[in-house]
Design a protein around this motif. Structure first.
Motif, PDB file in Angstrom:
ATOM      1  N   ARG A  91      49.935 -46.466  33.464  1.00 51.61           N
ATOM      2  CA  ARG A  91      49.586 -45.219  32.774  1.00 51.61           C
ATOM      3  C   ARG A  91      48.569 -44.392  33.554  1.00 51.61           C
ATOM      4  O   ARG A  91      48.330 -43.224  33.225  1.00 51.61           O
ATOM      5  CB  ARG A  91      49.039 -45.536  31.373  1.00 51.61           C
ATOM      6  CG  ARG A  91      50.090 -46.096  30.417  1.00 51.61           C
ATOM      7  CD  ARG A  91      49.458 -46.665  29.167  1.00 51.61           C
ATOM      8  NE  ARG A  91      48.726 -47.899  29.464  1.00 51.61           N
ATOM      9  CZ  ARG A  91      48.097 -48.632  28.527  1.00 51.61           C
ATOM     10  NH1 ARG A  91      48.116 -48.247  27.264  1.00 51.61           N
ATOM     11  NH2 ARG A  91      47.467 -49.738  28.878  1.00 51.61           N
ATOM     12  N   ILE A  92      47.956 -44.988  34.581  1.00 49.31           N
ATOM     13  CA  ILE A  92      46.997 -44.261  35.422  1.00 49.31           C
ATOM     14  C   ILE A  92      47.773 -43.604  36.560  1.00 49.31           C
ATOM     15  O   ILE A  92      48.272 -44.278  37.455  1.00 49.31           O
ATOM     16  CB  ILE A  92      45.923 -45.206  35.985  1.00 49.31           C
ATOM     17  CG1 ILE A  92      45.169 -45.906  34.852  1.00 49.31           C
ATOM     18  CG2 ILE A  92      44.946 -44.431  36.859  1.00 49.31           C
ATOM     19  CD1 ILE A  92      44.204 -46.975  35.339  1.00 49.31           C
ATOM     20  N   SER A 146      50.620 -40.879  23.734  1.00 41.50           N
ATOM     21  CA  SER A 146      51.669 -41.846  24.066  1.00 41.50           C
ATOM     22  C   SER A 146      51.132 -43.065  24.805  1.00 41.50           C
ATOM     23  O   SER A 146      51.786 -44.101  24.857  1.00 41.50           O
ATOM     24  CB  SER A 146      52.756 -41.172  24.905  1.00 41.50           C
ATOM     25  OG  SER A 146      52.243 -40.764  26.162  1.00 41.50           O
ATOM     26  N   ALA A 147      49.935 -42.952  25.383  1.00 42.93           N
ATOM     27  CA  ALA A 147      49.350 -44.093  26.091  1.00 42.93           C
ATOM     28  C   ALA A 147      48.976 -45.218  25.130  1.00 42.93           C
ATOM     29  O   ALA A 147      48.898 -46.389  25.532  1.00 42.93           O
ATOM     30  CB  ALA A 147      48.126 -43.649  26.876  1.00 42.93           C
ATOM     31  N   ASP A 148      48.696 -44.867  23.866  1.00 48.61           N
ATOM     32  CA  ASP A 148      48.398 -45.862  22.820  1.00 48.61           C
ATOM     33  C   ASP A 148      47.325 -46.852  23.272  1.00 48.61           C
ATOM     34  O   ASP A 148      47.513 -48.072  23.240  1.00 48.61           O
ATOM     35  CB  ASP A 148      49.682 -46.606  22.437  1.00 48.61           C
ATOM     36  CG  ASP A 148      49.508 -47.431  21.165  1.00 48.61           C
ATOM     37  OD1 ASP A 148      48.521 -47.193  20.419  1.00 48.61           O
ATOM     38  OD2 ASP A 148      50.345 -48.321  20.907  1.00 48.61           O
ATOM     39  N   LEU A 149      46.181 -46.318  23.711  1.00 51.56           N
ATOM     40  CA  LEU A 149      45.110 -47.177  24.210  1.00 51.56           C
ATOM     41  C   LEU A 149      44.502 -48.053  23.120  1.00 51.56           C
ATOM     42  O   LEU A 149      43.958 -49.119  23.411  1.00 51.56           O
ATOM     43  CB  LEU A 149      44.015 -46.322  24.854  1.00 51.56           C
ATOM     44  CG  LEU A 149      44.421 -45.524  26.096  1.00 51.56           C
ATOM     45  CD1 LEU A 149      43.230 -44.765  26.648  1.00 51.56           C
ATOM     46  CD2 LEU A 149      45.001 -46.439  27.163  1.00 51.56           C
ATOM     47  N   LEU A 153      43.698 -50.436  28.408  1.00 55.97           N
ATOM     48  CA  LEU A 153      44.020 -50.363  29.831  1.00 55.97           C
ATOM     49  C   LEU A 153      43.933 -51.740  30.479  1.00 55.97           C
ATOM     50  O   LEU A 153      43.004 -52.511  30.207  1.00 55.97           O
ATOM     51  CB  LEU A 153      43.066 -49.414  30.544  1.00 55.97           C
ATOM     52  CG  LEU A 153      43.356 -47.918  30.433  1.00 55.97           C
ATOM     53  CD1 LEU A 153      42.255 -47.140  31.147  1.00 55.97           C
ATOM     54  CD2 LEU A 153      44.722 -47.575  31.013  1.00 55.97           C
ATOM     55  N   LEU A 154      44.871 -52.031  31.341  1.00 55.01           N
ATOM     56  CA  LEU A 154      44.839 -53.265  32.120  1.00 55.01           C
ATOM     57  C   LEU A 154      43.855 -53.113  33.271  1.00 55.01           C
ATOM     58  O   LEU A 154      43.734 -52.035  33.865  1.00 55.01           O
ATOM     59  CB  LEU A 154      46.223 -53.573  32.673  1.00 55.01           C
ATOM     60  CG  LEU A 154      47.344 -53.758  31.642  1.00 55.01           C
ATOM     61  CD1 LEU A 154      48.692 -53.800  32.340  1.00 55.01           C
ATOM     62  CD2 LEU A 154      47.118 -55.014  30.830  1.00 55.01           C
ATOM     63  N   GLU A 155      43.156 -54.193  33.597  1.00 51.79           N
ATOM     64  CA  GLU A 155      42.265 -54.137  34.748  1.00 51.79           C
ATOM     65  C   GLU A 155      43.082 -54.226  36.028  1.00 51.79           C
ATOM     66  O   GLU A 155      44.153 -54.844  36.060  1.00 51.79           O
ATOM     67  CB  GLU A 155      41.235 -55.252  34.688  1.00 51.79           C
ATOM     68  CG  GLU A 155      41.795 -56.653  34.644  1.00 51.79           C
ATOM     69  CD  GLU A 155      40.720 -57.694  34.348  1.00 51.79           C
ATOM     70  OE1 GLU A 155      40.421 -58.475  35.274  1.00 51.79           O
ATOM     71  OE2 GLU A 155      40.203 -57.726  33.227  1.00 51.79           O
ATOM     72  N   ALA A 156      42.585 -53.569  37.063  1.00 54.33           N
ATOM     73  CA  ALA A 156      43.288 -53.582  38.346  1.00 54.33           C
ATOM     74  C   ALA A 156      43.363 -54.999  38.899  1.00 54.33           C
ATOM     75  O   ALA A 156      42.547 -55.870  38.556  1.00 54.33           O
ATOM     76  CB  ALA A 156      42.577 -52.658  39.331  1.00 54.33           C
TER      77      ALA A 156
END
Length: 243
Positions: free
Chosen positions: A55-56, A77-80, A85-88
């Motif tokens: 999403r980023i 739509s990202a529905d955070l 968010l997933l970590e890199a």
């Protein structure tokens, strides 16, 4: 001429960002929810990868770097709320496609690039994790020095003045900065870092100057402290300030 890490990192990093090494584009299965944000050839056929939450977008990465990723950058739509968010992640992929090493980085944004350091037994790379917080001047990007051919994704270790081996991690915050310094009487560049923090007692500040050098087959550090305050908006200290 001294190399300013802050300047060339963003220029070089953005030039490499989100470009894949075409010969390795299909290597390694990408975990669900991620995209390959960056690939850099190591030199022995293997590839260093950075994975980020799909999403980023590349533009969002560039706009948010060093200023904290803002949830307002995402649409509904990202529905955070239900899917944070997933970590890199960083990965080392063999020429065969095998994942040799993989680690979570703890934050959503990261970059990787070849380090401009010569004379080492194997090529070094800078893995930078954006740890910038929404407020405060003691957070920012943290750069780990990697030598994948020797340590895979573990940070290079240096010999501290106490005799301990510690990971070589370089901070870029409101009160810390670093530079790669071209070699003079040696074949390997050194690294200078300056940082300020409150003194152990009282309300005064102390500034620490460190120089990391590759000597007799290992990285070593020399440091000195003096009372006073330094911030990143100031010019980087003169070479004479460093031991």
């Amino acid at each position: 001429m001294m190399v300013n890490k802050s300047g060339w990192t963003r220029t070089l990093g953005l030039a490499l960002m989100f470009s894949a090494a075409s010969a390795h584009a299909e290597q390694g299965e990408v975990p669900e929810g991620y995209r390959v944000a960056q690939q850099v050839l190591v030199g022995d056929g293997s590839v260093l990868e950075v994975l980020e939450d799909l999403r980023i977008t590349p533009q969002m990465h560039a706009d948010s770097w060093g200023s904290a990723l803002d949830a307002d950058s995402f649409d509904a739509s990202a529905d955070l709320e239900n899917h944070p968010l997933l970590e890199a992640q960083a990965r080392l992929i063999a020429d065969s496609g095998e994942v040799l090493a993989q680690k979570d980085l703890g934050y959503p944004l990261a970059t990787v690039e070849k380090a401009p350091i010569n004379g080492l037994p194997a090529p070094a790379f800078f893995l930078t994790i954006d740890m910038t917080a929404p407020m405060g001047s003691y957070s920012g990007p943290a750069t780990e020095v990697l030598v994948p051919a020797q340590n895979q994704l573990d940070p290079l270790r240096y010999l501290a003045e106490t005799g301990e081996k510690r990971p070589l991690v370089l901070a870029e915050t409101g009160k810390a900065a670093w530079k790669v310094v071209p070699a003079n009487d040696s074949a390997t560049e050194s690294i200078q870092q300056v940082s300020s923090a409150p003194a152990p007692q009282g309300e005064d500040f102390v500034t620490t100057y460190r120089t990391y050098r590759y000597v007799d087959g290992q990285w070593q550090v020399a440091s000195r402290q003096q009372p006073g305050y330094w911030e990143n908006e100031s010019e980087f200290p003169q070479p004479s300030a460093f031991p």
